[in-house]
Motif scaffolding. Structure first.
Motif, PDB file in Angstrom:
ATOM      1  N   TYR A   1    -111.852  70.495  63.191  1.00 15.89           N
ATOM      2  CA  TYR A   1    -110.775  70.933  63.185  1.00 15.89           C
ATOM      3  C   TYR A   1    -109.889  70.683  62.320  1.00 15.89           C
ATOM      4  N   ARG A   2    -109.690  69.186  62.037  1.00 15.72           N
ATOM      5  CA  ARG A   2    -109.003  68.352  60.990  1.00 15.72           C
ATOM      6  C   ARG A   2    -109.145  69.415  59.920  1.00 15.72           C
ATOM      7  N   LYS A   3    -110.482  69.144  59.417  1.00 11.61           N
ATOM      8  CA  LYS A   3    -110.321  69.803  57.933  1.00 11.61           C
ATOM      9  C   LYS A   3    -110.087  71.558  57.792  1.00 11.61           C
ATOM     10  N   ASN A   4    -111.137  72.233  58.956  1.00 10.52           N
ATOM     11  CA  ASN A   4    -110.994  73.445  58.680  1.00 10.52           C
ATOM     12  C   ASN A   4    -110.055  74.565  59.705  1.00 10.52           C
ATOM     13  N   ILE A   5    -110.092  73.901  60.701  1.00 16.60           N
ATOM     14  CA  ILE A   5    -108.946  74.337  61.786  1.00 16.60           C
ATOM     15  C   ILE A   5    -107.036  73.646  60.561  1.00 16.60           C
ATOM     16  N   LEU A   6    -107.063  73.252  60.523  1.00 14.93           N
ATOM     17  CA  LEU A   6    -105.405  72.447  59.821  1.00 14.93           C
ATOM     18  C   LEU A   6    -105.447  72.250  58.628  1.00 14.93           C
ATOM     19  N   GLY A   7    -106.808  72.031  58.254  1.00 20.74           N
ATOM     20  CA  GLY A   7    -106.301  72.062  56.651  1.00 20.74           C
ATOM     21  C   GLY A   7    -106.232  70.332  56.446  1.00 20.74           C
ATOM     22  N   GLN A   8    -106.079  69.423  56.848  1.00 20.02           N
ATOM     23  CA  GLN A   8    -105.612  68.422  56.865  1.00 20.02           C
ATOM     24  C   GLN A   8    -105.532  67.007  55.954  1.00 20.02           C
ATOM     25  N   ALA A   9    -106.270  66.777  55.763  1.00 21.02           N
ATOM     26  CA  ALA A   9    -106.933  65.060  54.864  1.00 21.02           C
ATOM     27  C   ALA A   9    -106.091  63.858  56.045  1.00 21.02           C
ATOM     28  N   GLN A  10    -107.095  62.985  55.988  1.00 23.06           N
ATOM     29  CA  GLN A  10    -107.273  62.219  56.448  1.00 23.06           C
ATOM     30  C   GLN A  10    -105.688  61.100  56.962  1.00 23.06           C
ATOM     31  N   ALA A  11    -105.389  61.486  55.801  1.00 21.62           N
ATOM     32  CA  ALA A  11    -103.545  60.209  55.659  1.00 21.62           C
ATOM     33  C   ALA A  11    -102.900  61.327  56.345  1.00 21.62           C
ATOM     34  N   ASP A  12    -102.827  63.049  56.627  1.00 24.44           N
ATOM     35  CA  ASP A  12    -101.834  63.604  57.048  1.00 24.44           C
ATOM     36  C   ASP A  12    -101.714  64.013  57.884  1.00 24.44           C
ATOM     37  N   PHE A  13    -103.050  64.244  58.968  1.00 24.55           N
ATOM     38  CA  PHE A  13    -103.352  64.003  59.803  1.00 24.55           C
ATOM     39  C   PHE A  13    -102.774  62.811  60.858  1.00 24.55           C
ATOM     40  N   ILE A  14    -103.194  61.648  60.147  1.00 26.25           N
ATOM     41  CA  ILE A  14    -102.728  60.347  60.683  1.00 26.25           C
ATOM     42  C   ILE A  14    -101.214  60.840  61.226  1.00 26.25           C
ATOM     43  N   GLU A  15    -100.495  61.544  59.755  1.00 25.66           N
ATOM     44  CA  GLU A  15     -98.847  61.727  60.024  1.00 25.66           C
ATOM     45  C   GLU A  15     -98.239  62.313  61.246  1.00 25.66           C
ATOM     46  N   MET A  16     -99.731  63.728  61.140  1.00 25.59           N
ATOM     47  CA  MET A  16     -99.219  64.041  61.748  1.00 25.59           C
ATOM     48  C   MET A  16     -99.161  63.582  63.673  1.00 25.59           C
ATOM     49  N   LEU A  17     -99.907  62.836  63.787  1.00 21.55           N
ATOM     50  CA  LEU A  17    -100.066  62.247  65.042  1.00 21.55           C
ATOM     51  C   LEU A  17     -99.635  60.972  65.324  1.00 21.55           C
ATOM     52  N   LYS A  18     -98.674  60.371  64.496  1.00 24.89           N
ATOM     53  CA  LYS A  18     -97.470  59.539  64.477  1.00 24.89           C
ATOM     54  C   LYS A  18     -96.641  60.458  64.521  1.00 24.89           C
ATOM     55  N   GLY A  19     -96.063  61.195  64.677  1.00 28.08           N
ATOM     56  CA  GLY A  19     -95.040  62.212  64.835  1.00 28.08           C
ATOM     57  C   GLY A  19     -95.432  62.963  65.914  1.00 28.08           C
ATOM     58  N   GLU A  20     -96.030  62.475  66.579  1.00 27.55           N
ATOM     59  CA  GLU A  20     -96.505  63.424  68.394  1.00 27.55           C
ATOM     60  C   GLU A  20     -96.179  61.711  69.039  1.00 27.55           C
ATOM     61  N   GLY A  21     -96.179  60.838  68.260  1.00 24.16           N
ATOM     62  CA  GLY A  21     -96.110  59.656  69.052  1.00 24.16           C
ATOM     63  C   GLY A  21     -96.786  58.736  69.168  1.00 24.16           C
ATOM     64  N   LEU A  22     -98.212  59.333  68.885  1.00 27.95           N
ATOM     65  CA  LEU A  22     -99.588  58.848  68.648  1.00 27.95           C
ATOM     66  C   LEU A  22     -99.608  57.694  67.158  1.00 27.95           C
ATOM     67  N   PHE A  23    -100.387  56.172  67.472  1.00 27.54           N
ATOM     68  CA  PHE A  23    -100.297  55.817  66.018  1.00 27.54           C
ATOM     69  C   PHE A  23    -101.219  55.615  65.936  1.00 27.54           C
ATOM     70  N   MET A  24    -102.077  55.497  64.702  1.00 27.54           N
ATOM     71  CA  MET A  24    -103.527  55.306  64.731  1.00 27.54           C
ATOM     72  C   MET A  24    -104.291  55.217  63.434  1.00 27.54           C
ATOM     73  N   ASP A  25    -104.722  54.069  62.837  1.00 30.22           N
ATOM     74  CA  ASP A  25    -105.457  53.618  61.348  1.00 30.22           C
ATOM     75  C   ASP A  25    -105.952  55.058  61.331  1.00 30.22           C
ATOM     76  N   ARG A  26    -106.049  55.125  59.496  1.00 31.13           N
ATOM     77  CA  ARG A  26    -107.414  55.209  59.066  1.00 31.13           C
ATOM     78  C   ARG A  26    -108.891  55.132  59.631  1.00 31.13           C
ATOM     79  N   GLN A  27    -109.169  53.370  59.352  1.00 29.39           N
ATOM     80  CA  GLN A  27    -110.345  53.010  60.041  1.00 29.39           C
ATOM     81  C   GLN A  27    -110.898  53.514  61.467  1.00 29.39           C
TER      82      GLN A  27
END
Length: 237
Positions: free
Chosen positions: A19-45
């Motif tokens: 979903y992250r790569k093919n639906i959203l087309g995002q790298a992990q760092a971009d996806f983490i930023e999106m989650l942060k914008g939704e109030g969910l904090f998650m690191d790359r690990q």
């Protein structure tokens, strides 16, 4: 007997990555930023653990929390069922693999101690083993003879053509068992032989073949076992 949690976590992780790569087309760092914008904090690990289907006590013991599940299904625009268990076809495939695991019950080769599985070898992974097992197991006599000729004569010139013909035949006749994904997922599910499942496995197999006498014998043996247990409990100590 069945490593369902292991399989489930791996499958969820694969879907999150897809979903992250093919639906959203995002790298992990971009996806983490999106989650942060939704109030969910998650690191790359933590994200890597999820996408690899790995749960670690103290970090993500159930792979995904309820909050993460709710947010992921919202971001990926999918349902909870599809996020956790996949599309309808995938859920039906899982049921078949679970039933197959029950039937096999970790049966292994007594000489090599390796588990048997009913899936055909992928010729891309091991061409020589594909030819060898085709020579031994094919019911199509013509293809069986061709595989034998190549295996015994080591005829490399004919190998590619014969592998292609056998592959086409298996795709047509045994699509479920000549399937790399099914083979991989079955190996994720299957575990070691367990004696307590032996009778259930045999019963299931016999029922599929319509052996009702065996079924009656099985239930009679269960009844006798139950009576013996009752007698044991009632016996004076």
């Amino acid at each position: 007997m069945i490593n369902f949690q292991y399989y489930l976590y791996k499958s969820i992780g694969n879907r999150v990555r897809f979903y992250r790569k093919n639906i959203l087309g995002q790298a992990q760092a971009d996806f983490i930023e999106m989650l942060k914008g939704e109030g969910l904090f998650m690191d790359r690990q933590r994200l890597s653990l999820i996408e690899n289907g790995r749960s670690i006590e103290g970090k993500n013991p159930y792979l995904l929390s309820e909050t993460q599940i709710d947010l992921f299904q919202k971001i990926f625009k999918t349902s909870r069922t599809k996020l956790l268990f996949g599309e309808y076809e995938e859920r039906m495939r899982l049921i078949k693999l679970i039933l197959l695991s029950l039937l096999m019950n970790g049966v292994s080769n007594t000489k090599t101690n390796q588990q048997w599985h009913p899936f055909f070898v992928d010729p891309i992974e091991d061409e020589s083993e594909f030819i060898r097992t085709s020579m031994l197991n094919l019911t199509n006599q013509s293809l069986k003879e061709e595989a034998t000729t190549v295996f015994i004569g080591h005829n490399r010139a004919k190998t590619k053509k014969i592998v292609a013909r056998i592959s086409d035949y298996l795709h047509e006749e045994y699509p479920f068992f000549f399937n790399k994904t099914n083979r991989r997922d079955y190996q994720l599910l299957a575990s070691e032989y367990e004696q307590e499942f032996e009778k259930s496995s045999n019963l299931f197999l016999k029922l599929l073949f319509g052996n009702l006498d065996y079924s009656m014998d099985f239930f009679d043996s269960l009844l006798n076992l139950s009576q013996q247990l009752d007698e044991y409990k009632q016996a004076p100590t």
